[in-house]
Scaffold this motif. Structure first.
Motif, mmCIF file in Angstrom:
data_model
loop_
_atom_site.group_PDB
_atom_site.id
_atom_site.type_symbol
_atom_site.label_atom_id
_atom_site.label_comp_id
_atom_site.label_asym_id
_atom_site.label_seq_id
_atom_site.Cartn_x
_atom_site.Cartn_y
_atom_site.Cartn_z
ATOM 1 N N ALA A 224 77.783 17.152 64.528
ATOM 2 C CA ALA A 224 78.799 16.171 64.943
ATOM 3 C C ALA A 224 78.165 14.808 65.226
ATOM 4 O O ALA A 224 78.686 13.764 64.819
ATOM 5 N N TYR A 225 77.033 14.815 65.919
ATOM 6 C CA TYR A 225 76.360 13.541 66.194
ATOM 7 C C TYR A 225 75.899 12.883 64.897
ATOM 8 O O TYR A 225 76.043 11.683 64.701
ATOM 9 N N ARG A 226 75.324 13.691 64.024
ATOM 10 C CA ARG A 226 74.785 13.104 62.795
ATOM 11 C C ARG A 226 75.890 12.547 61.899
ATOM 12 O O ARG A 226 75.717 11.542 61.224
ATOM 13 N N ARG A 227 77.048 13.213 61.900
ATOM 14 C CA ARG A 227 78.159 12.689 61.103
ATOM 15 C C ARG A 227 78.641 11.342 61.656
ATOM 16 O O ARG A 227 78.871 10.392 60.910
ATOM 17 N N LYS A 228 78.775 11.275 62.970
ATOM 18 C CA LYS A 228 79.251 10.042 63.583
ATOM 19 C C LYS A 228 78.281 8.894 63.310
ATOM 20 O O LYS A 228 78.670 7.799 62.899
#
Lengths: 344, 344, 344, 344
Positions: A224-228
């Motif tokens: 989730a962090y990497r997508r954001k």
């Protein structure tokens, strides 16, 4: 037509889903109910409790997934003709923080296990002076139209396991690969030893939608962090979810892929009978690689049928891609025109 | 409702454009005719020959644009409450290759020129030991609802010029800023000294579409490479172009923004008359920042109106955002409910 | 003189060790016997089985160590005046792959636990929109000359533990901190909850040598790869090891630090008695921060004693640093000259 | 012995310079007089007004230099056996911000111009989908002991110019290359079309010192920022400068290289006469690549002479490197021992 499967539009059901999703308000940034439902649907399709994140492009899906599978000082073994190596403008290097993609050979753009094993050995002979071999990336369907069978994936997965490496599958055309081998998505991925996959929808009927699926659910937060951080988290995420909702409902992904594969088969069979035309690679899914006489290519181009010369100007190997909406008539027309122009 | 402008759906004309774009085939990866036409339209709207690239999210637009304006060893001066600093999960750091965002103060999330000048001086006192101050980033509309007037932009641009720095404008709500000040897009950007801007459509009626506009056309190639590498180049790009086509045709961007701004004005005026409610920031565009009594917040929440507490649980400052499709009835209803719950 | 502790040369024993190390051949790249012995000595000094890597500069030591403690989408809370935040030209951002350093306040450049806790909360209010708070960095001795006592480190370590964050200590002057508090290196680091430390030798008598110490030994391989990739693995590594060999033998690190601290005390006491001079920060170790009258600064400069104005031209706060080889005579001379120039 | 030129110590004059540099205090961070003088000396040696920065390792020198010659979305064409490609653990990828190193073939680890031209063409066929070919990196002396003649460099430089690319020379053994061809450093670098070079001293008599030389002086500021950010700016920089001072004074660099080259010649001539030994690559400078019978390798190893098997365990190609201080006796002894163990 036939230049790629991304020159098509979207499947009507995808468009309908977009239109339907436009009603009312919805929480932003993937916290809406539709998104949660669709992420669950995708996980169910893969028959496991896994981490799912939707993004816009295949390049983003691949690069973000790889960034979970290799440290920045790592090496990613991949085919020398693979999309991640040649067609993503260094996106994998960007998102992994500088990991090195190490090209390996193999027929039909599939990794040759023996070459792979040797490459891993050679590329790590000098310890910290080399990058650390950390991941293997395979593309299914491969960039030359071949499908990895389950046992082939398993063999590479064993190698990965033996070297404590991760295995990634670039699945821009995963639906076509599954349809070709009559595999479930689970069988051809995590059950065969794959750690993460990009599950493409764009080429197979969506507008712009790809799913990153990471089979170790504990990586969900990192994903989730990497997508954001990658600028891939849609604020009006329901419109991304809606595409996937249509895609995974009523086996649309599968029926679309089956049509594309069937049309490629028909096209290959037709071309095989044209004198002067040579099929260069197995036609396992929805891509046909054929060498045509120059006069045929010129002739076709003259009547507005510009085929994609894979290796640049002056070369005769063309890539022909069929899509979810390719018709028999279109295929037969192309065969006929090739026959005309290739003739004596 | 009112939590943000990205909880809305898309404007009907945008949906129509998507549907229309679905006809036939089109070259992939932004080489289609519609894309070329739309890029030209955007450039024309900015009244200049500039480089235009469409991407999916505001975070991507900002980060990619910044990567053209600062070297990796550079510093980007921005407001301590700016979106690039606080809400993009380090995306600007990723895409710039590690540039440092340096937070600066200023009322209403607008950079205070005096503080800015001081920050530049202090942050570069020690030469190569500091990052090199290379860019300034301002958000218009600011993150606290204030609009930079043209002369305010010019003052900051002068500072940038004096220090050989670039000036970036995060224009996620640029339409609202232009509408508020009755400025043309050219006047509020490059004519005022801005080097690049992200021109948002998503919040103002699109599905997922933002334009990066770089006013130095010679940077077009770099922009194209950086977009691709970021995983932001749609294969079926016509669907991204179609959104923008609708957005910039018939002044949709402007009429949408005007409605949103008008509704915010109406909301602010209404709330100002409710005892116990305090407006904390200027209502220049489509955002209202108000402090409500805790009992009002609790009461509203109890009837399903969960307002966004800007500074986390237990705080009373709420952000209320109006959108292109917010109605007077919705505004008046909210005011009425606040009045009920804020009452004695 | 007194501008910094890095204007000094090296301690004679360090030079001797370099000269001695020049005999014969030795395996390259840290595989020589001397290196192994010295790495063990450093670990023993820290009384634990930890991973040790020697590098050239404090900036490299800090940045590489931080890259083991935060993911690229992480946030590193640090003091707004910390070296990693202001003086390393974005090195931490480079080596961590884009992690964000988040500045926090606190007297005398020591993190205020209450402010720290609040900063962590505020900077993570919005989940994936924020970077993920992952590490805390403290500098001991602080950048304003103050020493963290063991209980102060423990308090911050508790906070780190409660938030599942890592704690890093920038120990460019760790020897001085340990000497000041009469702490063992173990007590002030891992026993107090620190996960990794840079243990500086350069400022305290070496030529160019810093040790990265990571207390979780299982990270040794990663540390080795990251050092190599950073261009910090010396081929003739024995010359780096030799410096550290001298430094940690016969308590040279400690006796050097004690001299520096004693001289700073003497300098502070002397200046405190000069009318018009104000000591601005505690003199815990080997740095004195004092505000001098402008006429004193000008007068000193006139006779070739250019003191370092910490906040740039026109400011009167000076930083005075004593070193392993500072003498009483040098200190007394400076005090006397300040007295002369500060006088009426 | 003979495993590499970095198993040697330093030349006595370098040690003497270090000792001498230890006197008194000096401004830190490369602002001392010695540093300025030495940077000038290096520039003079290259007969031009160029930007010079000293760093610790060859890996750092190469990676930092490359980061000035390619954008992060760029491709760097280099030999598949080049040090930057195989032995720097991804350092070039780190410091360039993710540029892609593209391996090219060629005999004796020298780039074959025809293959290079083809690689550039193939690797940029698809525009923004590929990285942009931006730099070419050649190593002189090559990794297999061959020297690029001036006309060979010029031919590659022409290609670079035609494609608007930069040309970098990894000069870890540049002194040996210059000595071999009797070239001035200017002739073999910028006069032949090279844009930047790393000029190695470590392997040729220094402790840990390499110079980055960028021939476009206007890049000096960028070079300074990039060196600092990389953690490569020594605080006690005089000790780095001192090494280079000795190195470039009295032609030490040249006489050292000449000795190494002469010893390699002697070694090669001797080995050529040993039955069963095959020389595999030209012996242009100070490296000899020879294939030895397994029994010879085993026998040598048994008496403590462990030669470096270049391609890992079980392979018979060994790399033998002579150094500035290699003696005829050492060479003759090795030849004799090989003869004994290779015999029937």
């Amino acid at each position: 037509m036939f230049r790629s499967d991304n020159i098509t539009g979207a499947h009507p059901k995808v468009i309908e889903a977009i239109v339907a999703a436009n009603a009312g308000t919805a929480p932003a940034y993937a916290s809406d109910e539709l998104t949660k439902r669709v992420e669950k649907k995708v996980a169910d399709l893969f028959e496991c409790d896994c981490a799912v994140a939707l993004v816009t492009t295949g390049s983003a899906a691949n690069a973000i997934a790889l960034s979970l599978l290799t440290p920045p000082y790592g090496g990613v073994l991949c085919h020398e003709h693979s999309h991640v190596y040649t067609d993503e403008c260094g996106g994998p290097e960007l998102f992994t923080g500088g990991a090195k993609l190490l090209p390996v050979g193999g027929a039909h753009a599939k990794l040759d296990p023996a070459e792979l094993e040797k490459s891993i050995a050679v590329s790590s002979l000098r310890g910290v002076h080399n990058v650390k071999p950390s991941a293997i990336s395979i593309t299914n369907v491969s960039e030359l139209g071949a499908v990895y069978r389950r046992d082939e994936v398993e063999r590479i997965a064993e190698l990965a396991r033996a070297k404590a490496m991760n295995l990634f599958m670039d699945g821009a055309r995963l639906a076509n690969a599954a349809a070709a081998g009559n595999y479930s998505l689970a069988d051809i991925t995590w059950r065969a030893g794959v750690h993460a996959v990009s599950f493409g929808a764009t080429k197979n009927g969506a507008i712009a939608a790809e799913a990153i699926v990471v089979f170790d659910k504990s990586r969900a937060e990192e994903l989730a962090y990497r997508r954001k951080r990658a600028g891939q988290l849609w604020s009006k995420h329901r419109f991304l979810a809606a595409q996937f909702d249509a895609y995974v409902s009523d086996d649309l992904w599968l029926s679309n892929a089956r049509n594309a594969n069937r049309m490629a088969r028909r096209l290959a069979d037709g071309l095989a009978n044209v004198p002067g035309v040579r099929l260069d690679h197995p036609v396992d899914a929805n891509e046909v690689f054929a060498t045509l006489p120059e006069k045929a290519l010129t002739g076709l181009s003259g009547e507005g049928i510009g085929l994609m010369r894979r290796d640049g100007p002056g070369t005769q190997l063309v890539r022909l891609v069929t899509a979810f909406n390719t018709t028999e008539a279109e295929v037969d027309h192309l065969i006929a025109r090739v026959r005309v122009h290739a003739g004596p």
